[in-house]
Design a protein around this motif. Structure first.
Motif, PDB file in Angstrom:
ATOM      1  N   ASP A  39       0.732  -1.227  -0.184  1.00  0.00           N
ATOM      2  CA  ASP A  39      -0.109  -0.437   0.357  1.00  0.00           C
ATOM      3  C   ASP A  39       1.082   1.287   0.290  1.00  0.00           C
ATOM      4  OD1 ASP A  39      -1.967  -1.390  -0.140  1.00  0.00           O
ATOM      5  OD2 ASP A  39      -2.551  -1.567   2.288  1.00  0.00           O
ATOM      6  N   VAL A  40       1.965   1.455   1.038  1.00  0.00           N
ATOM      7  CA  VAL A  40       3.265   2.635   0.472  1.00  0.00           C
ATOM      8  C   VAL A  40       3.711   2.928  -0.455  1.00  0.00           C
ATOM      9  CG1 VAL A  40       4.811   3.390   2.016  1.00  0.00           C
ATOM     10  CG2 VAL A  40       3.401   2.141   3.404  1.00  0.00           C
ATOM     11  N   LYS A  43       0.857   4.579  -2.490  1.00  0.00           N
ATOM     12  CA  LYS A  43       0.836   5.478  -2.441  1.00  0.00           C
ATOM     13  C   LYS A  43       2.132   6.709  -3.160  1.00  0.00           C
ATOM     14  CE  LYS A  43      -1.849   4.756   1.440  1.00  0.00           C
ATOM     15  NZ  LYS A  43      -2.294   5.302   3.122  1.00  0.00           N
ATOM     16  N   ARG A  48       0.262  10.527  -3.568  1.00  0.00           N
ATOM     17  CA  ARG A  48       0.089  10.547  -2.913  1.00  0.00           C
ATOM     18  C   ARG A  48       0.949  10.798  -1.809  1.00  0.00           C
ATOM     19  NH1 ARG A  48      -4.672   5.880  -1.430  1.00  0.00           N
ATOM     20  NH2 ARG A  48      -4.926   7.370   0.292  1.00  0.00           N
ATOM     21  N   GLU A  50       3.267  13.216   1.369  1.00  0.00           N
ATOM     22  CA  GLU A  50       2.996  14.043   2.552  1.00  0.00           C
ATOM     23  C   GLU A  50       3.546  15.195   2.625  1.00  0.00           C
ATOM     24  OE1 GLU A  50      -0.334  14.919   3.823  1.00  0.00           O
ATOM     25  OE2 GLU A  50      -1.394  13.024   3.324  1.00  0.00           O
ATOM     26  N   HIS A 107       7.508  12.595  -5.994  1.00  0.00           N
ATOM     27  CA  HIS A 107       6.918  11.318  -7.370  1.00  0.00           C
ATOM     28  C   HIS A 107       7.698  11.052  -8.197  1.00  0.00           C
ATOM     29  CE1 HIS A 107       2.592  10.858  -9.825  1.00  0.00           C
ATOM     30  NE2 HIS A 107       2.909   9.546  -9.334  1.00  0.00           N
TER      31      HIS A 107
END
Length: 321
Positions: A39-40, A43, A48, A50, A107
């Motif tokens: 999942d990490v 993201k 995604r 932060e 990203h």
């Protein structure tokens, strides 16, 4: 759930680096930790990320740059850059680069990482549900070429014009020369071909009946920029075929000299034993006159001789058991 969570960053000296991320867990929690780990990664791939996480990481790195040990900590990386021709930044230049990093940069790097990432999962688990494809453990292609049998076992090596195939049971390994990502070479002749599909094919000349021209064919076909020279190995590090065991001879399969010795000893034992038995019987039945006690010494010597003559038969028989 996790027992260990670590990351690593290792520059390669060519403007790129290898990133590592490890999450360890108890056996009963490994499935859940694998799901969280994937999942990490997902993201990061979609961006995604932060801003607070980026700020915290940058602040932690800046704190490290402000410590008294920063120069000592940078020494290995500094030496690598000198050897590979990469630039060495000053502390202030490092700080400037850190402040310039933004979420778009992260990203972009995450996308590049996911395009070449290799995920290792605990035994018994898979990640195909997350879009990962299991790396092959054997090849489906078997190339034509000159065959060389192994000195032990049923393995065989095929060296052809297009590549090399190692035949072993039902799991062949094949590396085409054109798809060889790297070839490790040892001075003793050992070769390890690593294919672009992660297939690793190791060749030990001592373990195959190789023609002297076989290895030069491989060396010539694999592009020179894929050759990686390895340090010489000690004799103990070079595998050798096991010494062949001598087959056990059948009980009746005796050399001629053993048979002859047994026959001769057997006849001598019969003669000495018969004479000793006869003398003993006469001595006991007739008795001895005064002055003839020495005859008992002859009887003892006769039986001792019989035992000595029987020893070769006993020893040969025990050796053959």
């Amino acid at each position: 759930m996790e027992r260990t969570a670590t990351t690593g960053y290792d520059p390669r000296g060519d403007g790129n680096a290898t990133l590592r991320a490890l999450a360890d867990a108890l056996a009963e929690k490994q499935d859940a930790v694998l799901g969280g780990f994937v999942d990490v990664l997902a993201k990061l791939r979609v961006g995604r990320i932060e801003q607070a996480d980026l700020d915290a990481t940058v602040a932690k790195r800046e704190d490290l740059l402000g410590t008294a040990e920063v120069d000592a900590a940078r020494l290995p990386g500094y030496a690598l850059n000198v050897l590979t021709g990469e630039p060495n930044l000053t502390i202030d230049e490092h700080r400037a680069e850190l402040k310039a990093i933004n979420l778009a940069d992260l990203h972009e790097v995450a996308g590049e990482v996911m395009g070449s990432a290799l995920l290792m999962v605990p035994r018994g688990l898979t990640a195909d549900w997350a879009g990962f494809v299991a790396a092959p453990t054997h090849s489906t292609e078997i190339l034509e070429g000159t065959g060389y049998s192994a000195k032990e076992g049923n393995a065989a090596l095929r060296i052809g014009v297009d590549g090399v195939t190692l035949l072993q049971s039902d799991k062949p390994l094949t590396v085409r020369y054109a798809d060889c990502a790297a070839m490790l070479t040892w001075p003793d002749g050992a070769r390890q071909l690593i294919g672009a599909d992660a297939i690793v094919l190791h060749i030990e000349p001592t373990m195959f009946h190789l023609h002297p021209a076989a290895l030069p064919v491989i060396d010539a076909q694999v592009p020179a920029d894929r050759h990686i020279s390895m340090p010489a190995r000690t004799p103990d590090e070079i595998p050798q075929p096991s010494a062949p065991e001598k087959p056990a001879r059948a009980p009746g399969d005796r050399p001629w000299w053993e048979v002859a010795m047994i026959v001769v000893s057997g006849v001598a034992v019969l003669v000495a034993g018969a004479v000793s038995l006869l003398v003993t019987y006469v001595m006991v039945a007739a008795g001895t006159e005064p002055g003839e006690e020495w005859l008992w010494g002859v009887v003892v010597a006769g039986w001792l001789l019989t035992v000595i003559l029987a020893l070769p038969i006993v020893l040969l028989w025990r050796r053959r058991r």
